[in-house]
Scaffold this motif. Sequence first.
Motif, PDB file in Angstrom:
ATOM      1  N   GLN A   1      -2.789 -10.672   0.329  1.00 60.09           N
ATOM      2  CA  GLN A   1      -3.307  -9.567   1.149  1.00 60.09           C
ATOM      3  C   GLN A   1      -2.332  -8.386   1.099  1.00 60.09           C
ATOM      4  O   GLN A   1      -2.754  -7.242   0.975  1.00 60.09           O
TER       5      GLN A   1
ATOM      6  N   ASP B   1      -3.044  -4.565  -0.479  1.00 60.97           N
ATOM      7  CA  ASP B   1      -2.897  -3.352   0.322  1.00 60.97           C
ATOM      8  C   ASP B   1      -2.108  -2.281  -0.432  1.00 60.97           C
ATOM      9  O   ASP B   1      -2.273  -1.084  -0.171  1.00 60.97           O
TER      10      ASP B   1
ATOM     11  N   ARG C   1      -8.417  -1.949  -5.258  1.00 57.51           N
ATOM     12  CA  ARG C   1      -8.980  -2.806  -4.204  1.00 57.51           C
ATOM     13  C   ARG C   1     -10.262  -2.154  -3.695  1.00 57.51           C
ATOM     14  O   ARG C   1     -10.411  -0.936  -3.750  1.00 57.51           O
TER      15      ARG C   1
END
Length: 140
Positions: free
Chosen positions: A27, A31, A52
């Motif tokens: 994660q 980011d 993303r």
Amino acid sequence: MKTMKKAIPVLACAMLLAGDHAGAQEQAASDDLPVCQLDPRDSGKLLEEPCRPAPPVQPRRSVPQVIGRMPAQPVPPVVPMAPLPPSPAVPMPRAPQPIGACDTGGCRDAAGARYNGAGNATLDANGRICHRNGAFIQCF
């Protein structure tokens, strides 16, 4: 055997914790990536890879699923009907007949019966419609 029974739950917990840690690392890595955008020169490609997906505009909310029933349909009453009178017998078309000779007014088959008309649509002596298909004629 006893140590094996104790080791299995410990290993399972360790795997769960390691999985959560890997998910957190994944994660954090996603980011750092830019949001995906299409290349203005070629809309079939991305502007920058890897990227993303964009965050949702509004958070999703859960909605209970409602499945309603169809209303009951009333059964129509049965109306008795009188039997229909017998219909006249419809003659079946004859087998195609070979054509003997044709002139401007129609054709004759091999038995000598005359078919009046021009082109593929003719009439026989009884007034039935006949269709000419190559060297054969069939009346309906």
